[in-house]
Write a protein that holds these residues in place. Structure first.
Motif, mmCIF file in Angstrom:
data_model
loop_
_atom_site.group_PDB
_atom_site.id
_atom_site.type_symbol
_atom_site.label_atom_id
_atom_site.label_comp_id
_atom_site.label_asym_id
_atom_site.label_seq_id
_atom_site.Cartn_x
_atom_site.Cartn_y
_atom_site.Cartn_z
ATOM 1 N N SER A 104 6.444 3.012 -20.320
ATOM 2 C CA SER A 104 5.918 3.676 -21.327
ATOM 3 C C SER A 104 6.034 5.051 -21.269
ATOM 4 C CB SER A 104 4.474 3.295 -21.602
ATOM 5 O OG SER A 104 4.004 3.554 -20.225
ATOM 6 N N LYS A 105 5.612 5.609 -22.494
ATOM 7 C CA LYS A 105 5.780 7.226 -22.485
ATOM 8 C C LYS A 105 4.594 7.883 -21.463
ATOM 9 C CE LYS A 105 5.798 11.049 -25.959
ATOM 10 N NZ LYS A 105 4.208 11.304 -26.378
ATOM 11 N N SER A 106 3.528 7.095 -21.539
ATOM 12 C CA SER A 106 2.409 7.848 -21.029
ATOM 13 C C SER A 106 2.446 7.702 -19.586
ATOM 14 C CB SER A 106 1.157 7.118 -21.306
ATOM 15 O OG SER A 106 1.144 5.727 -21.023
ATOM 16 N N THR A 107 3.200 6.357 -18.775
ATOM 17 C CA THR A 107 3.560 6.573 -17.413
ATOM 18 C C THR A 107 4.688 7.641 -17.161
ATOM 19 O OG1 THR A 107 2.934 4.407 -17.705
ATOM 20 C CG2 THR A 107 3.925 5.117 -15.391
ATOM 21 N N GLY A 108 5.611 7.454 -17.930
ATOM 22 C CA GLY A 108 6.691 8.406 -17.666
ATOM 23 C C GLY A 108 6.363 9.903 -17.713
ATOM 24 N N LEU A 109 5.947 10.370 -18.761
ATOM 25 C CA LEU A 109 5.474 11.734 -18.820
ATOM 26 C C LEU A 109 4.483 11.980 -17.613
ATOM 27 C CD1 LEU A 109 5.474 12.657 -22.470
ATOM 28 C CD2 LEU A 109 7.379 12.683 -21.023
ATOM 29 N N GLU A 110 3.440 11.213 -17.336
ATOM 30 C CA GLU A 110 2.538 11.448 -16.382
ATOM 31 C C GLU A 110 2.996 11.841 -14.907
ATOM 32 O OE1 GLU A 110 -0.766 9.057 -14.345
ATOM 33 O OE2 GLU A 110 -0.765 8.680 -16.606
ATOM 34 N N MET A 111 4.099 11.066 -14.673
ATOM 35 C CA MET A 111 4.815 11.154 -13.302
ATOM 36 C C MET A 111 5.686 12.600 -13.442
ATOM 37 S SD MET A 111 7.559 8.135 -13.124
ATOM 38 C CE MET A 111 6.328 6.988 -13.087
ATOM 39 N N VAL A 112 6.277 12.940 -14.497
ATOM 40 C CA VAL A 112 6.941 14.239 -14.586
ATOM 41 C C VAL A 112 6.115 15.474 -14.533
ATOM 42 C CG1 VAL A 112 8.411 15.586 -15.970
ATOM 43 C CG2 VAL A 112 8.679 13.062 -16.002
ATOM 44 N N VAL A 131 11.622 11.823 -1.625
ATOM 45 C CA VAL A 131 12.246 11.121 -2.699
ATOM 46 C C VAL A 131 12.805 12.280 -3.679
ATOM 47 C CG1 VAL A 131 12.140 9.689 -4.695
ATOM 48 C CG2 VAL A 131 10.733 9.125 -2.555
ATOM 49 N N SER A 132 14.179 12.267 -3.694
ATOM 50 C CA SER A 132 14.849 13.238 -4.476
ATOM 51 C C SER A 132 14.989 12.971 -6.096
ATOM 52 C CB SER A 132 16.587 13.426 -3.949
ATOM 53 O OG SER A 132 16.509 13.646 -2.597
ATOM 54 N N GLY A 133 14.912 11.936 -6.273
ATOM 55 C CA GLY A 133 14.943 11.547 -7.857
ATOM 56 C C GLY A 133 14.218 10.367 -8.307
ATOM 57 N N ILE A 134 13.670 10.198 -9.474
ATOM 58 C CA ILE A 134 13.014 8.892 -10.056
ATOM 59 C C ILE A 134 13.875 8.650 -11.031
ATOM 60 C CG2 ILE A 134 11.139 8.144 -11.180
ATOM 61 C CD1 ILE A 134 10.564 8.649 -8.180
ATOM 62 N N VAL A 135 14.153 7.194 -11.235
ATOM 63 C CA VAL A 135 15.078 6.611 -12.232
ATOM 64 C C VAL A 135 13.760 5.650 -12.737
ATOM 65 C CG1 VAL A 135 16.276 5.040 -10.970
ATOM 66 C CG2 VAL A 135 16.738 5.405 -13.563
ATOM 67 N N PHE A 136 13.301 5.628 -14.024
ATOM 68 C CA PHE A 136 12.217 5.177 -14.605
ATOM 69 C C PHE A 136 12.413 4.564 -15.866
ATOM 70 C CE2 PHE A 136 8.417 5.420 -17.421
ATOM 71 C CZ PHE A 136 7.566 4.638 -16.969
ATOM 72 N N VAL A 173 1.578 2.353 -4.952
ATOM 73 C CA VAL A 173 3.046 2.349 -4.523
ATOM 74 C C VAL A 173 3.877 3.082 -5.322
ATOM 75 C CG1 VAL A 173 5.028 0.724 -4.164
ATOM 76 C CG2 VAL A 173 2.812 0.045 -3.512
ATOM 77 N N GLY A 174 3.843 2.979 -6.740
ATOM 78 C CA GLY A 174 4.625 3.841 -7.555
ATOM 79 C C GLY A 174 4.324 5.265 -7.344
ATOM 80 N N ASP A 175 2.998 5.661 -7.453
ATOM 81 C CA ASP A 175 2.733 6.944 -7.251
ATOM 82 C C ASP A 175 3.222 7.699 -5.978
ATOM 83 O OD1 ASP A 175 0.995 9.072 -8.274
ATOM 84 O OD2 ASP A 175 0.147 9.215 -6.419
ATOM 85 N N GLU A 176 3.195 6.754 -4.979
ATOM 86 C CA GLU A 176 3.579 7.370 -3.670
ATOM 87 C C GLU A 176 5.190 7.523 -3.665
ATOM 88 O OE1 GLU A 176 1.471 7.852 -0.992
ATOM 89 O OE2 GLU A 176 3.125 8.631 0.273
ATOM 90 N N LEU A 181 0.872 -1.367 0.124
ATOM 91 C CA LEU A 181 0.003 -0.061 -0.053
ATOM 92 C C LEU A 181 0.876 1.258 0.044
ATOM 93 C CD1 LEU A 181 -2.325 -0.920 2.920
ATOM 94 C CD2 LEU A 181 -2.875 -1.301 0.471
ATOM 95 N N ARG A 182 0.035 2.313 0.119
ATOM 96 C CA ARG A 182 0.957 3.555 0.251
ATOM 97 C C ARG A 182 1.804 3.790 1.404
ATOM 98 N NH1 ARG A 182 0.002 7.700 -3.527
ATOM 99 N NH2 ARG A 182 -1.748 7.259 -5.039
#
Ligand SMILES: NC(=O)c1ccc[n+]([C@@H]2O[C@H](COP(=O)([O-])OP(=O)(O)OC[C@H]3O[C@@H](n4cnc5c(N)ncnc54)[C@H](O)[C@@H]3O)[C@@H](O)[C@H]2O)c1
Ligand SMILES: N[C@@H](CCC=O)C(=O)O
Length: 541
Positions: A284-292, A276-281, A266-269, A77-78
């Motif tokens: 897919s493009k949609s998930t990647g751009l959405e998180m940015v 969290v200072s950085g994300i290395v991902f 879990v990913g979104d949290e 969970l979160r």
């Protein structure tokens, strides 16, 4: 300290060159028998070095045969993600302060363990995502290569620390200004880690990409919360194997945390946490751009190292060696059933060689065996999930309506409870959606051209820019292609594959345009510095 030399693991190549293919097969088959005995167990998450169980479990089944339960994993969970972030935060100071040479030692050790257990890890991988023995061992080799390559880079660059000096000036000024003469300054330029990195991995290269991203973050002194792909497309057992090997190699408690659970929670949290200072991902493009977008639109700031999808083209010129082109195209489009980010999905063929090329392509495609990827002779294994299968059906139908289906297009009955499909070839105009959307299934779309410039324009006319291929013996065409192709990984006249199969330390693997954000590739010299921030410290005695 002596410069470390890098050598690729190249397992299968070494067995083959040593005339020991039978031994390679024996070791793989034995590992398959052993790993399946361990299936069906319940596994925890690991947070701060402790086993953690959630209320609900996720059942991981093999795409080879959905009747095989690989194991039961935690539906985190979160709150579990938050615990893992805290553990990583608490472990950061000591890990960052550790001499980089000690971290190099740990990851060299991890490479040794992976190498000693490569057949076991490869067998788990084949069960988990349906890769053939060759693809699986190639992926495990890539993970070992990432470990060794990044360890070498860290050591050969002496932790990226540099020293400069400004000499004492004989002149003196009353008030300072830019460039004013002054006392001697001894300057140290540090490259320091950021803090906690979230490592969010895709299903299709769950070992090499997860190991590569995690090693990048860890060896530079960051701590990690790692989330393997956990819903629909599952890769939690290989993710756990990575945790176990890193721990055995000496990664301390809390430095690398393993959490499983839905990306949307879990990913979104992990992505939205202020700690969290950085994300290395990679995904897919949609998930990647959405998180940015989500991070920056909420006024937050993070480092994003993001690799995304592809819609990779190849041009076959009238000057091509058609046999080489066909071999390269078939392996790039249909290897691992088209489920590589680097997979070939669009081909532009010179009109004058249309008949010859298509007949050779069909002949070669016909030789590909579809079936259980654990069996040596099968080249095309299953799709990862039912939703991938639905996507295949949808786009075969759309392709039939808008163009010509010239090969395949159906589900293949191989006697197993999995989603096996025929490698599929469509003739379709460049303007069609199928030429632009990443489908991630074995559908190859072909269009024809008269003029090489038009083929180049079409090759570039998509939002992605990951890999690209050309078959031509004409120097002018090759030059033009290299000058203008908009892709990070480019191959010319490569028989083994038109667009897939980058090798750590030799090629760099990087996405341009909608395929990546940083313009710096994995398995290359520029990768590690992305996990570090510079600090210049000037001291006057
Ligand atoms: N460029 C590369 O190097 C590269 C390599 C491999 C795969 N890929 C791409 O990855 C894709 C296939 O992998 P996939 O299907 O696992 O991708 P995906 O984008 O569906 O998932 C990737 C990861 O993101 C997680 N996730 C999903 N939603 C999230 C959210 N809201 N917040 C945080 N995390 C979330 C998933 O659980 C998974 O771990 C393809 O597009 C492929 O081209 C790119
Ligand atoms: N590195 C792999 C692709 C990884 C993405 O799925 C290749 O070069 O084919």
């Amino acid at each position: 300290m002596a410069k470390l030399e890098f050598n690729n693991e190249s397992t299968y190549k070494k067995f083959l060159e040593g005339g020991k293919e039978a031994e390679f097969d024996r070791l793989f088959d034995k590992a398959v028998e052993e790993v399946k005995k361990g299936f069906g167990k319940k596994y925890p998450m690991y947070i701060g070095g402790s086993e953690v169980f959630a209320q609900e479990q996720l059942e991981e089944r093999s795409p080879i045969n959905k009747d095989i339960v690989i194991g039961y994993f935690q539906k985190g969970l979160r709150s579990h993600a938050r615990e893992a972030i805290n553990a990583a935060k608490n472990a950061f100071r000591d890990w960052a302060a550790l001499d980089y040479r000690k971290r190099v030692e740990i990851f060299k050790k991890a490479a040794e363990i992976f190498s000693a257990e490569k057949f076991t890890v490869a067998a788990i991988l084949s069960y988990e995502n349906g890769k053939s023995r060759y693809e699986s061992i190639g992926e495990v080799d890539e993970a070992i290569d990432f470990l060794n390559y990044y360890a070498n880079e860290m050591q050969n660059n002496k932790g990226y620390l540099r020293k400069t000096v400004i000499r004492q000036s004989s002149a003196r000024v009353n008030s300072g200004f830019q460039g004013a003469p002054g006392s001697e300054e001894k300057i140290t330029i540090y490259m320091k880690p950021y803090g906690v990195f979230g490592v969010i991995a895709p299903f299709n290269f769950p070992i090499s990409i997860s190991v590569g991203m995690s090693t990048g973050a860890l060896i530079t002194g960051n701590t990690v919360v790692f989330k393997p792909s956990s819903t629909d497309n599952m890769s939690m057992l290989t993710g756990l194997k990575i945790y176990e090997i890193f721990t055995r190699a000496g990664v301390p408690k809390g430095v690398f945390n393993y959490v499983t659970g839905p990306g949307s929670e879990v990913g979104d949290e992990i992505v939205t946490s202020d700690s969290v200072s950085g994300i290395v991902f990679t995904g897919s493009k949609s998930t990647g751009l959405e998180m940015v977008a989500k991070t920056y639109s909420s006024g937050k700031q993070k480092v994003f190292i993001v690799e995304m999808g592809g819609k990779n083209p190849t041009i076959v010129s009238k000057y091509a060696d058609i046999a080489d082109a066909v071999d390269g195209i078939v392996s790039a489009a249909f290897g691992f059933a088209g489920q590589k980010c680097s997979a070939l999905s669009r081909v532009y063929v010179n009109e004058s060689i249309k008949e010859k090329f298509i007949s050779a392509l069909m002949e070669k495609t016909r030789t590909l065996k579809i079936g259980n990827p654990l069996e040596k002779e099968n080249y095309v294994g299953p799709l990862i999930s039912e939703s991938a299968y639905r996507r295949y059906v949808e786009y075969v139908e759309k392709g039939k309506a808008a163009g010509n289906l010239i090969y395949g297009g159906k589900r293949a009955d191989v006697g197993l409870n999995g989603f096996y499909v025929e490698p599929t070839i469509l003739e379709i105009k460049h303007e069609n959606e199928i030429m632009h959307k990443e489908l991630f299934v074995p559908i190859l779309a072909i269009d024809y051209y008269k003029d090489f410039d038009d083929a180049l324009y079409k090759a570039n006319d998509v939002e992605y820019g990951l890999t690209a291929g050309l078959y031509s013996k004409n120097k002018k065409e090759i030059g033009k292609f290299i000058d203008s192709i908009e892709a990070g990984v480019v191959y010319v006249n490569r028989r083994i594959s038109a667009t897939t199969g980058a090798i750590v330390g030799a090629h760099t693997f990087v996405g341009w345009k909608g395929s990546g954000l940083t313009g710096k590739g994995t398995g290359s010299r520029n990768y590690l510095q992305q996990f570090l921030r510079e600090q210049s410290v000037a001291v006057v005695k």
